[in-house]
Design an enzyme around this catalytic site. Structure first.
Site, mmCIF file in Angstrom:
data_model
loop_
_atom_site.group_PDB
_atom_site.id
_atom_site.type_symbol
_atom_site.label_atom_id
_atom_site.label_comp_id
_atom_site.label_asym_id
_atom_site.label_seq_id
_atom_site.Cartn_x
_atom_site.Cartn_y
_atom_site.Cartn_z
ATOM 1 N N LYS A 29 0.821 -1.215 0.000
ATOM 2 C CA LYS A 29 0.000 0.000 0.000
ATOM 3 C C LYS A 29 0.857 1.268 0.000
ATOM 4 C CE LYS A 29 -2.517 0.429 3.688
ATOM 5 N NZ LYS A 29 -2.051 1.596 4.462
ATOM 6 N N ARG A 104 -10.022 5.412 10.135
ATOM 7 C CA ARG A 104 -9.911 4.069 10.685
ATOM 8 C C ARG A 104 -11.152 3.656 11.479
ATOM 9 N NH1 ARG A 104 -5.052 1.416 10.636
ATOM 10 N NH2 ARG A 104 -3.190 2.632 10.111
ATOM 11 N N ARG A 143 10.282 -12.018 3.760
ATOM 12 C CA ARG A 143 10.914 -10.724 4.001
ATOM 13 C C ARG A 143 11.532 -10.678 5.398
ATOM 14 N NH1 ARG A 143 7.061 -5.639 3.565
ATOM 15 N NH2 ARG A 143 6.817 -6.541 1.478
ATOM 16 N N ARG A 149 14.573 -10.776 10.908
ATOM 17 C CA ARG A 149 13.603 -10.451 11.963
ATOM 18 C C ARG A 149 12.887 -11.739 12.385
ATOM 19 N NH1 ARG A 149 11.325 -6.632 8.460
ATOM 20 N NH2 ARG A 149 9.264 -7.441 9.021
ATOM 21 N N ARG A 160 -1.818 -9.442 12.534
ATOM 22 C CA ARG A 160 -1.935 -8.111 11.911
ATOM 23 C C ARG A 160 -2.966 -8.130 10.788
ATOM 24 N NH1 ARG A 160 3.743 -8.115 12.506
ATOM 25 N NH2 ARG A 160 4.121 -8.434 10.289
#
Length: 212
Positions: A29, A104, A143, A149, A160
């Protein structure tokens, strides 16, 4: 005339392209927001950027945000609305804008409606990036591994995605009822997705600026 027809008519009766972009985490996005801003000659405005800019510049609104965030609290709708209103009043947004991360909540939708209506404006369209959940999860897992990570687990990534669906779903439904939502396949290369967005916007008579 339906609500969707009314919104579309109001948008087309005033100059400028006023867009929202929504999409699940990992759908690209932010990247597409930059592409749209450049192609259509409008500023890409995210609430995160607004917060950071006001805090960095120590504006009165920024000081309020910093105090709330330092206390570990959520920034309330009233303050977020005030920050967005201030940003949209700036000269570069006079000819249109692309909002990312706002609204939101249902109350923020109402505030934005009233803010634009007071200016004789309305939203032009809502670009919704759509992508298969499992493919996005796999993309983000790769990723995370590439970037070292290890804490970004599949469980965290799926959480999420759930939060996005819970928060954004009702808003998308609201704008869909008005005939404003343009679903776009968010999977593929940056250029492929950008071309799909251009095609979707062109279906509403919205085209890149001559200088883009």
């Amino acid at each position: 005339m339906t609500d969707g027809d009314t919104a579309t008519a109001a948008a087309s009766n005033s100059a400028g392209t006023r867009l929202l972009i929504v999409g699940p985490p990992g759908a690209g996005k932010g990247t597409q927001a930059v592409q749209i801003a450049e192609s259509y000659g409008i500023p890409a405005i995210s609430t995160g950027d607004i917060f950071r800019a006001n805090v960095k510049n120590e504006t009165p609104l920024g000081l309020k945000v910093k105090a709330i965030m330092d206390a570990g609290d959520y920034v309330p709708d009233s303050l977020t609305n005030e920050l967005v209103s201030d940003r949209l009043a700036q000269p570069d947004a006079a000819g249109g804008f692309l909002l990312d991360g706002y609204p939101r909540t249902a109350d923020q939708v109402v505030f934005l409606d009233e803010l634009l209506a007071a200016r004789g404006e309305a939203l032009t369209a809502v670009v919704q990036l759509v992508a298969d959940r499992d493919e996005i999860v796999e993309r983000l897992r790769k990723r995370a591994v590439d970037q070292g990570r290890s804490d970004d687990t599949e469980e965290a990534i799926r959480h999420r995605q759930d939060v996005y669906l819970r928060e954004t779903g009702p808003l998308i439904d609201t704008y869909a009822e008005r005939g404003l939502v343009l679903p776009v396949d968010g999977l593929g290369s940056i250029d492929e997705v950008a071309a799909r967005i251009d095609e979707a916007l062109a279906s509403r008579g919205i085209r890149p600026t001559a200088s883009a």
